[in-house]
Scaffold this motif. Sequence first.
Motif, PDB file in Angstrom:
ATOM      1  N   ILE A 184      37.335  46.749  44.850  1.00 24.61           N
ATOM      2  CA  ILE A 184      38.009  45.775  45.714  1.00 24.61           C
ATOM      3  C   ILE A 184      36.999  45.086  46.624  1.00 24.61           C
ATOM      4  O   ILE A 184      36.059  45.721  47.119  1.00 24.61           O
ATOM      5  N   THR A 185      37.184  43.761  46.779  1.00 23.02           N
ATOM      6  CA  THR A 185      36.354  42.971  47.694  1.00 23.02           C
ATOM      7  C   THR A 185      37.276  42.091  48.532  1.00 23.02           C
ATOM      8  O   THR A 185      38.476  42.025  48.286  1.00 23.02           O
ATOM      9  N   GLY A 186      36.676  41.383  49.468  1.00 25.47           N
ATOM     10  CA  GLY A 186      37.405  40.342  50.174  1.00 25.47           C
ATOM     11  C   GLY A 186      37.693  39.204  49.213  1.00 25.47           C
ATOM     12  O   GLY A 186      37.218  39.199  48.073  1.00 25.47           O
ATOM     13  N   ALA A 187      38.462  38.226  49.666  1.00 23.22           N
ATOM     14  CA  ALA A 187      38.865  37.119  48.792  1.00 23.22           C
ATOM     15  C   ALA A 187      38.272  35.774  49.196  1.00 23.22           C
ATOM     16  O   ALA A 187      38.700  34.734  48.695  1.00 23.22           O
ATOM     17  N   GLY A 188      37.307  35.786  50.108  1.00 20.46           N
ATOM     18  CA  GLY A 188      36.689  34.522  50.480  1.00 20.46           C
ATOM     19  C   GLY A 188      37.710  33.507  50.958  1.00 20.46           C
ATOM     20  O   GLY A 188      38.540  33.799  51.813  1.00 20.46           O
ATOM     21  N   ARG A 189      37.677  32.315  50.344  1.00 20.06           N
ATOM     22  CA  ARG A 189      38.570  31.217  50.744  1.00 20.06           C
ATOM     23  C   ARG A 189      39.888  31.183  49.972  1.00 20.06           C
ATOM     24  O   ARG A 189      40.643  30.215  50.087  1.00 20.06           O
ATOM     25  N   LEU A 190      40.177  32.214  49.197  1.00 23.42           N
ATOM     26  CA  LEU A 190      41.435  32.255  48.438  1.00 23.42           C
ATOM     27  C   LEU A 190      42.594  32.599  49.362  1.00 23.42           C
ATOM     28  O   LEU A 190      42.400  33.220  50.400  1.00 23.42           O
ATOM     29  N   PRO A 191      43.831  32.256  48.987  1.00 22.59           N
ATOM     30  CA  PRO A 191      44.996  32.632  49.801  1.00 22.59           C
ATOM     31  C   PRO A 191      45.196  34.151  49.894  1.00 22.59           C
ATOM     32  O   PRO A 191      45.699  34.641  50.894  1.00 22.59           O
ATOM     33  N   ALA A 192      44.804  34.884  48.861  1.00 18.65           N
ATOM     34  CA  ALA A 192      44.922  36.344  48.877  1.00 18.65           C
ATOM     35  C   ALA A 192      43.942  36.932  49.893  1.00 18.65           C
ATOM     36  O   ALA A 192      42.952  36.292  50.262  1.00 18.65           O
ATOM     37  N   ARG A 193      44.198  38.154  50.338  1.00 21.39           N
ATOM     38  CA  ARG A 193      43.291  38.829  51.273  1.00 21.39           C
ATOM     39  C   ARG A 193      42.168  39.581  50.561  1.00 21.39           C
ATOM     40  O   ARG A 193      41.104  39.799  51.127  1.00 21.39           O
ATOM     41  N   HIS A 194      42.446  40.026  49.320  1.00 20.78           N
ATOM     42  CA  HIS A 194      41.474  40.811  48.558  1.00 20.78           C
ATOM     43  C   HIS A 194      41.458  40.359  47.104  1.00 20.78           C
ATOM     44  O   HIS A 194      42.425  39.784  46.619  1.00 20.78           O
ATOM     45  N   VAL A 195      40.357  40.708  46.432  1.00 27.63           N
ATOM     46  CA  VAL A 195      40.283  40.597  44.978  1.00 27.63           C
ATOM     47  C   VAL A 195      39.989  42.001  44.456  1.00 27.63           C
ATOM     48  O   VAL A 195      39.076  42.665  44.944  1.00 27.63           O
ATOM     49  N   ILE A 196      40.802  42.446  43.506  1.00 27.51           N
ATOM     50  CA  ILE A 196      40.546  43.714  42.832  1.00 27.51           C
ATOM     51  C   ILE A 196      39.969  43.366  41.470  1.00 27.51           C
ATOM     52  O   ILE A 196      40.590  42.640  40.685  1.00 27.51           O
ATOM     53  N   HIS A 197      38.762  43.853  41.217  1.00 24.31           N
ATOM     54  CA  HIS A 197      38.031  43.526  39.992  1.00 24.31           C
ATOM     55  C   HIS A 197      38.274  44.646  38.987  1.00 24.31           C
ATOM     56  O   HIS A 197      37.778  45.761  39.161  1.00 24.31           O
ATOM     57  N   ALA A 198      39.055  44.351  37.950  1.00 20.35           N
ATOM     58  CA  ALA A 198      39.445  45.321  36.929  1.00 20.35           C
ATOM     59  C   ALA A 198      38.493  45.200  35.745  1.00 20.35           C
ATOM     60  O   ALA A 198      38.555  44.231  34.988  1.00 20.35           O
ATOM     61  N   ALA A 199      37.616  46.179  35.581  1.00 21.54           N
ATOM     62  CA  ALA A 199      36.558  46.124  34.563  1.00 21.54           C
ATOM     63  C   ALA A 199      37.077  46.607  33.213  1.00 21.54           C
ATOM     64  O   ALA A 199      36.988  47.784  32.886  1.00 21.54           O
ATOM     65  N   SER A 200      37.600  45.680  32.428  1.00 24.83           N
ATOM     66  CA  SER A 200      38.147  46.046  31.119  1.00 24.83           C
ATOM     67  C   SER A 200      37.159  45.794  29.982  1.00 24.83           C
ATOM     68  O   SER A 200      37.459  46.084  28.830  1.00 24.83           O
ATOM     69  N   MET A 201      35.977  45.256  30.305  1.00 21.47           N
ATOM     70  CA  MET A 201      35.006  44.921  29.256  1.00 21.47           C
ATOM     71  C   MET A 201      33.581  44.908  29.795  1.00 21.47           C
ATOM     72  O   MET A 201      33.370  44.833  31.003  1.00 21.47           O
ATOM     73  N   ARG A 202      32.628  45.002  28.878  1.00 21.88           N
ATOM     74  CA  ARG A 202      31.225  44.743  29.203  1.00 21.88           C
ATOM     75  C   ARG A 202      30.991  43.249  28.995  1.00 21.88           C
ATOM     76  O   ARG A 202      31.653  42.624  28.160  1.00 21.88           O
ATOM     77  N   LEU A 203      30.076  42.696  29.739  1.00 17.17           N
ATOM     78  CA  LEU A 203      29.754  41.281  29.623  1.00 17.17           C
ATOM     79  C   LEU A 203      29.464  40.928  28.167  1.00 17.17           C
ATOM     80  O   LEU A 203      28.662  41.587  27.515  1.00 17.17           O
ATOM     81  N   GLY A 204      30.176  39.924  27.642  1.00 18.44           N
ATOM     82  CA  GLY A 204      29.964  39.463  26.279  1.00 18.44           C
ATOM     83  C   GLY A 204      30.670  40.281  25.213  1.00 18.44           C
ATOM     84  O   GLY A 204      30.501  40.011  24.032  1.00 18.44           O
ATOM     85  N   GLU A 205      31.437  41.297  25.607  1.00 16.81           N
ATOM     86  CA  GLU A 205      32.135  42.135  24.631  1.00 16.81           C
ATOM     87  C   GLU A 205      33.642  41.972  24.765  1.00 16.81           C
ATOM     88  O   GLU A 205      34.128  41.210  25.592  1.00 16.81           O
TER      89      GLU A 205
END
Length: 176
Positions: A67-88
Amino acid sequence: MSKDWRAKIELRQGDLIDADVDAIVNAANNDLMLGGGVAGAIRVKGGPSIQQECNEIGPIALGEAAITGAGRLPARHVIHAASMRLGESTSEANLRAATRNSLRRADENSLKSIAFPAIGTGIAGFPIERCAQVMLDEVRAHLGGPTTLEHVDFVLFDHRSLEVFDRVLAGMKDLR
């Protein structure tokens, strides 16, 4: 389990990055690099602070969520769900774990609302029908236990994806 889990789920077509919720979920790679697709839109609209936070956290294990902050987005947080490796591609096991861990991060941070995209169905090539089954199954199981979440949105990019999620949700049975 009662049927009230369904009352907490909303399916709609739209743009995830405009969702006004406690957290939006990014369909992430395990390096937490905000490249294309949903992640790219989050990077562009949310600003550089999100990638900076990701750089301090990542990489994370496949199937995990951060979880991170959401910068300038309307949401308060971004949850980064790692379902893949880059390019896979996204696997079903990684999608299931990433969805489950996203819900856990929401609870750990006492969040009341979360918005998911159809994780893995874009650049990672996961079939939309199976995505809907896996993600809705994980949300149903999560909402059946103790949780701070009161509202789970699925913000789907196109009408076809919305139709698939609608059909899958309508066909789900309550857990006993």
